[in-house]
Scaffold this motif. Structure first.
Motif, PDB file in Angstrom:
ATOM      1  N   PHE A  63       0.833  -1.289   0.075  1.00 49.54           N
ATOM      2  CA  PHE A  63      -0.028  -0.092   0.021  1.00 49.54           C
ATOM      3  C   PHE A  63       0.959   1.110   0.126  1.00 49.54           C
ATOM      4  O   PHE A  63       1.920   1.508   0.705  1.00 49.54           O
ATOM      5  CB  PHE A  63      -0.893   0.177   1.469  1.00 49.54           C
ATOM      6  N   TYR A 106       0.404   5.130   1.154  1.00 54.00           N
ATOM      7  CA  TYR A 106      -0.564   6.285   1.574  1.00 54.00           C
ATOM      8  C   TYR A 106       0.126   7.663   1.814  1.00 54.00           C
ATOM      9  O   TYR A 106       1.600   7.742   1.780  1.00 54.00           O
ATOM     10  CB  TYR A 106      -0.667   5.887   3.039  1.00 54.00           C
ATOM     11  N   LEU A 146      -3.974   9.724   7.377  1.00 54.25           N
ATOM     12  CA  LEU A 146      -3.577   8.725   6.141  1.00 54.25           C
ATOM     13  C   LEU A 146      -4.451   8.439   5.006  1.00 54.25           C
ATOM     14  O   LEU A 146      -5.566   8.259   5.568  1.00 54.25           O
ATOM     15  CB  LEU A 146      -3.035   7.535   6.543  1.00 54.25           C
ATOM     16  N   PHE A 148      -3.092   0.947  -4.188  1.00 55.85           N
ATOM     17  CA  PHE A 148      -2.487  -0.326  -3.321  1.00 55.85           C
ATOM     18  C   PHE A 148      -2.436  -1.567  -4.482  1.00 55.85           C
ATOM     19  O   PHE A 148      -2.942  -1.413  -5.538  1.00 55.85           O
ATOM     20  CB  PHE A 148      -3.326  -0.961  -2.462  1.00 55.85           C
ATOM     21  N   GLU A 156      -4.712  -1.310  -7.562  1.00 55.83           N
ATOM     22  CA  GLU A 156      -5.844  -0.857  -7.742  1.00 55.83           C
ATOM     23  C   GLU A 156      -5.758   0.762  -7.149  1.00 55.83           C
ATOM     24  O   GLU A 156      -4.953   0.997  -6.280  1.00 55.83           O
ATOM     25  CB  GLU A 156      -6.866  -1.734  -6.745  1.00 55.83           C
ATOM     26  N   TYR A 180      -1.166  -4.214   9.396  1.00 59.62           N
ATOM     27  CA  TYR A 180      -0.022  -3.662   8.528  1.00 59.62           C
ATOM     28  C   TYR A 180       1.266  -3.674   9.122  1.00 59.62           C
ATOM     29  O   TYR A 180       1.498  -3.659  10.412  1.00 59.62           O
ATOM     30  CB  TYR A 180      -0.222  -2.209   8.050  1.00 59.62           C
ATOM     31  N   GLN A 195      -6.908  -1.911  13.957  1.00 57.51           N
ATOM     32  CA  GLN A 195      -5.471  -1.545  14.469  1.00 57.51           C
ATOM     33  C   GLN A 195      -5.164  -0.421  15.240  1.00 57.51           C
ATOM     34  O   GLN A 195      -5.835   0.826  14.654  1.00 57.51           O
ATOM     35  CB  GLN A 195      -4.563  -2.039  13.373  1.00 57.51           C
ATOM     36  N   PHE A 231      -2.009   2.356  16.069  1.00 56.17           N
ATOM     37  CA  PHE A 231      -0.781   2.719  15.650  1.00 56.17           C
ATOM     38  C   PHE A 231      -0.150   4.026  16.458  1.00 56.17           C
ATOM     39  O   PHE A 231      -0.995   5.032  16.780  1.00 56.17           O
ATOM     40  CB  PHE A 231      -0.595   3.122  14.229  1.00 56.17           C
ATOM     41  N   TYR A 266      -3.549  -5.146  17.484  1.00 59.30           N
ATOM     42  CA  TYR A 266      -4.291  -5.563  16.381  1.00 59.30           C
ATOM     43  C   TYR A 266      -5.528  -6.224  17.075  1.00 59.30           C
ATOM     44  O   TYR A 266      -5.336  -7.388  17.736  1.00 59.30           O
ATOM     45  CB  TYR A 266      -3.648  -6.739  15.702  1.00 59.30           C
ATOM     46  N   PHE A 271      -3.014   6.752  15.917  1.00 60.94           N
ATOM     47  CA  PHE A 271      -4.001   6.551  14.815  1.00 60.94           C
ATOM     48  C   PHE A 271      -4.806   5.281  15.076  1.00 60.94           C
ATOM     49  O   PHE A 271      -4.066   3.883  15.427  1.00 60.94           O
ATOM     50  CB  PHE A 271      -3.372   6.376  13.540  1.00 60.94           C
ATOM     51  N   TRP A 273     -10.218  -1.959   9.280  1.00 62.84           N
ATOM     52  CA  TRP A 273     -10.264  -3.056   8.242  1.00 62.84           C
ATOM     53  C   TRP A 273     -11.322  -3.349   7.548  1.00 62.84           C
ATOM     54  O   TRP A 273     -12.186  -3.849   8.205  1.00 62.84           O
ATOM     55  CB  TRP A 273      -9.334  -4.353   8.870  1.00 62.84           C
ATOM     56  N   SER A 330     -13.063  -3.655   0.450  1.00 63.39           N
ATOM     57  CA  SER A 330     -13.337  -2.535  -0.697  1.00 63.39           C
ATOM     58  C   SER A 330     -12.880  -2.898  -1.727  1.00 63.39           C
ATOM     59  O   SER A 330     -11.590  -2.247  -1.967  1.00 63.39           O
ATOM     60  CB  SER A 330     -13.351  -1.143  -0.315  1.00 63.39           C
ATOM     61  N   GLY A 331     -12.977  -3.904  -2.687  1.00 67.92           N
ATOM     62  CA  GLY A 331     -12.151  -4.387  -3.766  1.00 67.92           C
ATOM     63  C   GLY A 331     -11.397  -5.579  -3.249  1.00 67.92           C
ATOM     64  O   GLY A 331     -11.398  -6.734  -3.202  1.00 67.92           O
ATOM     65  N   THR A 332     -10.554  -4.995  -2.315  1.00 67.91           N
ATOM     66  CA  THR A 332      -9.507  -5.974  -1.380  1.00 67.91           C
ATOM     67  C   THR A 332      -9.707  -5.296   0.002  1.00 67.91           C
ATOM     68  O   THR A 332      -9.974  -4.439   0.295  1.00 67.91           O
ATOM     69  CB  THR A 332      -8.149  -6.099  -2.127  1.00 67.91           C
ATOM     70  N   TYR A 333      -9.188  -5.962   0.936  1.00 64.90           N
ATOM     71  CA  TYR A 333      -9.212  -5.605   2.294  1.00 64.90           C
ATOM     72  C   TYR A 333      -8.212  -4.463   2.398  1.00 64.90           C
ATOM     73  O   TYR A 333      -6.856  -4.564   1.711  1.00 64.90           O
ATOM     74  CB  TYR A 333      -8.658  -6.748   3.452  1.00 64.90           C
ATOM     75  N   LYS A 334      -8.277  -3.318   3.086  1.00 62.86           N
ATOM     76  CA  LYS A 334      -7.439  -2.415   3.309  1.00 62.86           C
ATOM     77  C   LYS A 334      -7.684  -1.500   4.732  1.00 62.86           C
ATOM     78  O   LYS A 334      -8.979  -1.753   4.966  1.00 62.86           O
ATOM     79  CB  LYS A 334      -7.430  -1.327   2.083  1.00 62.86           C
ATOM     80  N   TYR A 335      -6.776  -0.639   5.138  1.00 61.62           N
ATOM     81  CA  TYR A 335      -7.158   0.029   6.263  1.00 61.62           C
ATOM     82  C   TYR A 335      -7.782   1.339   5.906  1.00 61.62           C
ATOM     83  O   TYR A 335      -7.193   2.112   4.861  1.00 61.62           O
ATOM     84  CB  TYR A 335      -5.919   0.179   7.020  1.00 61.62           C
ATOM     85  N   ILE A 336      -8.896   2.031   6.758  1.00 63.78           N
ATOM     86  CA  ILE A 336      -9.061   3.140   6.569  1.00 63.78           C
ATOM     87  C   ILE A 336      -8.512   3.966   7.932  1.00 63.78           C
ATOM     88  O   ILE A 336      -8.973   3.406   8.944  1.00 63.78           O
ATOM     89  CB  ILE A 336     -10.576   3.350   6.496  1.00 63.78           C
ATOM     90  N   PHE A 337      -7.961   5.070   7.954  1.00 65.60           N
ATOM     91  CA  PHE A 337      -7.483   5.502   9.141  1.00 65.60           C
ATOM     92  C   PHE A 337      -8.314   6.720   9.600  1.00 65.60           C
ATOM     93  O   PHE A 337      -8.902   7.458   9.119  1.00 65.60           O
ATOM     94  CB  PHE A 337      -6.071   6.219   8.742  1.00 65.60           C
ATOM     95  N   GLY A 338      -8.113   6.934  10.868  1.00 64.78           N
ATOM     96  CA  GLY A 338      -8.755   8.031  11.615  1.00 64.78           C
ATOM     97  C   GLY A 338      -7.753   9.256  11.428  1.00 64.78           C
ATOM     98  O   GLY A 338      -6.955   9.115  10.901  1.00 64.78           O
TER      99      GLY A 338
END
Lengths: 114, 110
Positions: free
Chosen positions: A33, A35, A43, A48, A56, A103, B33, B35, B48, B86, B90, B93-101
């Protein structure tokens, strides 16, 4: 321990230059990925990849492209750098979701476009 | 898409104090997760934690997935705890990915 290495810690480039940011991971992770991090925005995902030669778009792909020719390397390309691309760029990798523990991030590249 | 909100945005503590950081998310998630980003920019994985409670030294985290929030507790804070915290959710959306605050910036004063 998983290591994600970004080739440059600090980078200064001129407007209009083509810029390559490199990221290498050593744990055979499928997912990688890119960011960018900006104050007050957190972020945001640029692109990715979940396999070699696969990519994508994330949430903010405009002005960027990526390349993944080998599993361990994921490159972010700024086709024609602009001042609004000045930012901290962070690369991350992870195993597939089914056996993921989340991650692991590289240490970041702080890019300044002048 | 899913929204991830963290509070407070900024926090200043005296060394030795305790604190609670909160992460709310707007939809069901597959994982979460926490961080810590140190002053040099490195993001370090703390927890995690898709659900339940975990502890690691002075830090602990609790996620209540059914109520869509997670909490990070820092006890007996130290100056080395300073940085930005942060949470990331998880999602598929298409594949798994993180959306961050957007993070909580913590400063611990000696």
């Amino acid at each position: 321990d998983v290591k994600v290495t970004q080739s440059s810690r600090y980078l200064v480039k001129r407007t209009g230059e083509k810029v390559f940011l490199e990221c290498v991971q050593d744990m055979d992770h499928e997912n990688m990925f890119w960011y960018r991090q900006d104050p007050g925005l957190g972020l945001r995902l640029i692109y990715f990849s979940y396999d070699v030669k696969m990519k994508e778009k994330g949430d903010i792909p405009e002005g960027y492209s990526v390349s993944r020719e080998k599993k361990e390397r994921f490159s972010l390309i700024l086709e024609s750098a602009s001042t609004n691309q000045t930012s901290m760029y962070l690369c991350a990798s992870s195993p597939p979701a089914a056996r993921s523990y989340g991650y692991t991030f590289g240490s970041g590249t702080r890019l300044t476009v002048v | 898409g899913i929204q991830v909100e963290q509070s407070p945005p900024d926090l200043i503590l005296q060394e030795g104090a305790n604190s609670t950081l909160r992460c709310n998310f707007s939809d069901s998630v597959n994982n979460l997760q926490w961080f810590h980003q140190n002053p040099w920019g490195q993001l370090i994985n703390l927890f995690y934690i898709p659900s339940g409670t975990k502890q690691n030294g002075r830090l602990s985290a609790t996620t209540v997935a059914t109520e869509r929030y997670s909490l990070l507790y820092i006890s007996s804070s130290q100056t080395t705890d300073s940085g930005v915290y942060f949470c990331a959710v998880w999602v598929l959306s298409g594949t798994y990915k993180y959306i961050f605050g957007t993070g909580t910036r913590l400063k611990v004063l000696a």
